[in-house]
Design a protein around this motif. Structure first.
Motif, mmCIF file in Angstrom:
data_model
loop_
_atom_site.group_PDB
_atom_site.id
_atom_site.type_symbol
_atom_site.label_atom_id
_atom_site.label_comp_id
_atom_site.label_asym_id
_atom_site.label_seq_id
_atom_site.Cartn_x
_atom_site.Cartn_y
_atom_site.Cartn_z
ATOM 1 N N TYR A 1 -3.469 7.757 -0.631
ATOM 2 C CA TYR A 1 -2.973 8.782 0.292
ATOM 3 C C TYR A 1 -1.780 8.271 1.099
ATOM 4 O O TYR A 1 -0.841 9.019 1.359
ATOM 5 N N ILE A 2 -1.802 6.981 1.462
ATOM 6 C CA ILE A 2 -0.690 6.434 2.235
ATOM 7 C C ILE A 2 0.615 6.519 1.451
ATOM 8 O O ILE A 2 1.689 6.747 2.022
ATOM 9 N N ALA B 1 0.833 -1.203 0.000
ATOM 10 C CA ALA B 1 0.000 0.000 0.000
ATOM 11 C C ALA B 1 0.865 1.249 0.000
ATOM 12 O O ALA B 1 0.589 2.220 -0.717
ATOM 13 N N ARG B 2 1.920 1.249 0.810
ATOM 14 C CA ARG B 2 2.845 2.391 0.825
ATOM 15 C C ARG B 2 3.501 2.598 -0.546
ATOM 16 O O ARG B 2 3.837 3.719 -0.923
ATOM 17 N N ALA B 3 3.675 1.500 -1.271
ATOM 18 C CA ALA B 3 4.281 1.581 -2.605
ATOM 19 C C ALA B 3 3.276 1.996 -3.672
ATOM 20 O O ALA B 3 3.643 2.145 -4.845
ATOM 21 N N GLY B 4 2.000 2.161 -3.307
ATOM 22 C CA GLY B 4 0.988 2.608 -4.251
ATOM 23 C C GLY B 4 0.354 1.500 -5.057
ATOM 24 O O GLY B 4 -0.302 1.766 -6.081
ATOM 25 N N VAL B 5 0.504 0.244 -4.609
ATOM 26 C CA VAL B 5 -0.064 -0.887 -5.338
ATOM 27 C C VAL B 5 -1.550 -1.011 -5.001
ATOM 28 O O VAL B 5 -1.937 -0.932 -3.836
ATOM 29 N N ASN B 6 -2.383 -1.187 -6.019
ATOM 30 C CA ASN B 6 -3.797 -1.456 -5.816
ATOM 31 C C ASN B 6 -3.981 -2.887 -5.304
ATOM 32 O O ASN B 6 -3.139 -3.753 -5.549
ATOM 33 N N GLY B 7 -5.118 -3.124 -4.618
ATOM 34 C CA GLY B 7 -5.338 -4.488 -4.181
ATOM 35 C C GLY B 7 -6.515 -4.660 -3.258
ATOM 36 O O GLY B 7 -7.333 -3.746 -3.060
ATOM 37 N N VAL C 1 6.933 9.981 2.431
ATOM 38 C CA VAL C 1 8.129 10.744 2.838
ATOM 39 C C VAL C 1 7.879 11.429 4.171
ATOM 40 O O VAL C 1 8.717 11.383 5.086
ATOM 41 N N CYS C 2 6.706 12.037 4.303
ATOM 42 C CA CYS C 2 6.351 12.748 5.531
ATOM 43 C C CYS C 2 6.297 11.800 6.727
ATOM 44 O O CYS C 2 6.844 12.103 7.805
ATOM 45 N N LYS D 1 -10.254 -10.235 15.624
ATOM 46 C CA LYS D 1 -10.041 -8.928 16.264
ATOM 47 C C LYS D 1 -8.603 -8.471 16.079
ATOM 48 O O LYS D 1 -8.333 -7.290 15.838
ATOM 49 N N TYR D 2 -7.675 -9.422 16.161
ATOM 50 C CA TYR D 2 -6.248 -9.115 15.997
ATOM 51 C C TYR D 2 -5.975 -8.529 14.618
ATOM 52 O O TYR D 2 -5.392 -7.446 14.489
ATOM 53 N N TYR D 3 -6.416 -9.231 13.575
ATOM 54 C CA TYR D 3 -6.156 -8.755 12.213
ATOM 55 C C TYR D 3 -7.044 -7.591 11.811
ATOM 56 O O TYR D 3 -6.648 -6.760 10.995
ATOM 57 N N ASN D 4 -8.229 -7.507 12.365
ATOM 58 C CA ASN D 4 -9.095 -6.372 12.057
ATOM 59 C C ASN D 4 -8.417 -5.068 12.432
ATOM 60 O O ASN D 4 -8.385 -4.104 11.656
ATOM 61 N N VAL D 5 -7.889 -5.016 13.652
ATOM 62 C CA VAL D 5 -7.225 -3.795 14.127
ATOM 63 C C VAL D 5 -5.967 -3.522 13.319
ATOM 64 O O VAL D 5 -5.699 -2.381 12.935
ATOM 65 N N LYS D 6 -5.199 -4.569 13.038
ATOM 66 C CA LYS D 6 -3.945 -4.382 12.303
ATOM 67 C C LYS D 6 -4.202 -3.805 10.907
ATOM 68 O O LYS D 6 -3.605 -2.798 10.519
ATOM 69 N N HIS D 7 -5.065 -4.460 10.145
ATOM 70 C CA HIS D 7 -5.328 -3.979 8.786
ATOM 71 C C HIS D 7 -6.024 -2.616 8.807
ATOM 72 O O HIS D 7 -5.771 -1.769 7.942
ATOM 73 N N GLN D 8 -6.894 -2.403 9.787
ATOM 74 C CA GLN D 8 -7.587 -1.115 9.866
ATOM 75 C C GLN D 8 -6.589 0.018 10.083
ATOM 76 O O GLN D 8 -6.789 1.132 9.587
ATOM 77 N N SER D 9 -5.494 -0.256 10.801
ATOM 78 C CA SER D 9 -4.492 0.790 11.017
ATOM 79 C C SER D 9 -3.856 1.234 9.699
ATOM 80 O O SER D 9 -3.471 2.401 9.556
ATOM 81 N N ILE D 10 -3.770 0.322 8.727
ATOM 82 C CA ILE D 10 -3.226 0.688 7.407
ATOM 83 C C ILE D 10 -4.261 1.490 6.618
ATOM 84 O O ILE D 10 -3.924 2.483 5.967
ATOM 85 N N VAL D 11 -5.508 1.043 6.684
ATOM 86 C CA VAL D 11 -6.589 1.787 6.028
ATOM 87 C C VAL D 11 -6.680 3.192 6.608
ATOM 88 O O VAL D 11 -6.859 4.180 5.879
ATOM 89 N N ASP D 12 -6.526 3.309 7.924
ATOM 90 C CA ASP D 12 -6.556 4.629 8.569
ATOM 91 C C ASP D 12 -5.444 5.532 8.065
ATOM 92 O O ASP D 12 -5.588 6.760 8.048
ATOM 93 N N ARG D 13 -4.323 4.946 7.673
ATOM 94 C CA ARG D 13 -3.198 5.728 7.128
ATOM 95 C C ARG D 13 -3.414 6.120 5.674
ATOM 96 O O ARG D 13 -2.649 6.911 5.126
ATOM 97 N N GLY D 14 -4.439 5.532 5.031
ATOM 98 C CA GLY D 14 -4.755 5.950 3.670
ATOM 99 C C GLY D 14 -4.620 4.895 2.602
ATOM 100 O O GLY D 14 -4.596 5.212 1.406
ATOM 101 N N SER D 15 -4.551 3.613 3.005
ATOM 102 C CA SER D 15 -4.534 2.547 2.007
ATOM 103 C C SER D 15 -5.862 2.519 1.256
ATOM 104 O O SER D 15 -6.935 2.640 1.849
#
Length: 373
Positions: free
Chosen positions: A351-352, A303-309, A357-358, A316-330
């Motif tokens: 957006y992620i 996602a950081r590299a701009g790849v679609n997917g 860089v930032c 609960k473990y993976y929900n929170v983990k993946h959601q943290s990436i979506v929250d960053r803009g995946s």
């Protein structure tokens, strides 16, 4: 400076090893004369994957101490760690080398998702570090922690747990859910709503832009493969035929060897991208690549590299983990592996990826503030 890092690497696991490599490179760049001892899960595997130098050493004594008593829950393990020295633990466990902790200037819980009720013994680490601060004045920090799920602490434990967390100079969480939970529960703690330790690297340190091929990246978890329907496999095989290259992104070899065998039978063109290559060579990505991700750090890096997917989450473990990436803009979309739909390809860069860089500079600045004058 003598530094001790503690984490959950050694399986090996792609995300954990990326973080370990990130910290090794951080110290080589910023504190090249420092002595760094990393206490991980399996030291021999770490030595084989990353190598040791005069200044960089791997040990696994602490996890053996932590796991030597497993009849209690997560918060009880935190308290066990806190009382370990007072209870004569160093003498009782004299066969394990804990000496670097008492010689350290800084003791550091580095990132990863190993502090939770799935592996409650590692709660020991949190309390043990607090006692090092209280008794010997050691600076203790935590960065990029994927905390939880953890049970509610008992009412009679709250005051002491609050005191334990107060000893940390900073305790950085990589997802907002558990940052808010810990901050509301333990008001004396110095919690930071921060970033995963993979941000020690800019994405350009990890991937190389290459538009010469169109690639499909695949990442599956062993325990949810049975959720992938036969119809889904048939449609995925047809979809994979539109790509020049199909790469299975190895994350956890102990499980992924079996997973890859299954994927290979369904999609014969699939090749394995092994951990050593994804860590020590740059991953090729292009504008037409696509990813199907179950693993957390595969989603994060691509996602950081701009790849679609698309990505999956089913606990609960993976929900929170993946959601943290979506929250960053995946921009990756959720899938439950029941029905394969034509993927939605976003023309605009996620957006992620725009913010990489930032966010890398933010992470680097935070980590430097912990170690540099």
């Amino acid at each position: 400076m003598n530094i001790v890092l503690i984490g959950g690497a050694g399986a090996p696991n792609y995300g954990d090893e990326l973080i370990v490599k990130g910290w090794i490179d951080f110290f080589k760049e910023n504190l090249p004369e420092s002595t760094v001892t990393l206490y991980e899960n399996i030291a021999d595997k770490e030595k084989k994957l990353h190598g040791e130098t005069r200044n960089i050493k791997f040990k696994d004594d602490l996890v053996k101490v932590a796991k030597s008593f497993s009849e209690i829950g997560f918060w009880e393990q935190v308290l066990r760690g806190y009382h370990f020295i007072d209870n004569g633990g160093v003498e009782k466990y004299h066969q394990f080398d804990l000496k670097p902790f008492f010689e350290a200037d800084i003791v550091h819980l580095h990132g990863g998702g190993y502090l939770n009720n799935y592996d409650p013994e590692k709660g020991f680490y949190i309390g043990f570090l607090a006692s090092l601060k209280e008794k010997y004045g050691k600076k203790i920090v935590a960065t990029g922690i994927g905390f939880g799920p953890a049970p509610e602490p008992k009412k009679e434990q709250l005051e002491l747990l609050n005191n334990i967390f107060a000893h940390y100079h900073a305790f950085e969480l990589r997802d907002v859910d558990n940052f808010r939970w810990l901050k509301s529960k333990f008001t004396n703690g110095h919690f930071v709503n921060g970033l995963d330790d993979c941000y020690l690297y800019a994405i350009t340190d990890i991937v190389k832009k290459d538009s010469s091929k169109k690639r499909l990246y695949l990442s599956f978890l062993a325990y949810n493969l049975n959720k992938v329907t036969s119809e889904y496999w048939d449609n995925l095989q047809a979809f994979s035929a539109t790509f020049d290259e199909v790469l299975f992104f190895e994350s956890y070899p102990w499980q992924d060897n079996e997973v890859f065998d299954i994927v290979k039978k369904k999609i014969p063109a699939a090749q394995k991208l092994v951990i050593k290559d994804s860590l020590y060579k740059k991953i090729n990505v292009g504008p037409d690549d696509f990813a199907i991700c179950a693993r957390f750090h595969v989603h994060f890096i691509l996602a950081r590299a701009g790849v679609n997917g698309i990505y999956s989450k089913d606990s609960k473990y993976y929900n929170v983990k993946h959601q943290s990436i979506v929250d960053r803009g995946s921009d990756m979309k959720f899938t439950d592996f029941a029905q394969f739909s034509p993927p939605v390809v976003t023309e605009k860069e996620a957006y992620i990826a725009q913010q990489d860089v930032c966010l890398h500079e933010q992470k680097l600045g935070f980590c430097q503030s912990l170690y540099l004058p």
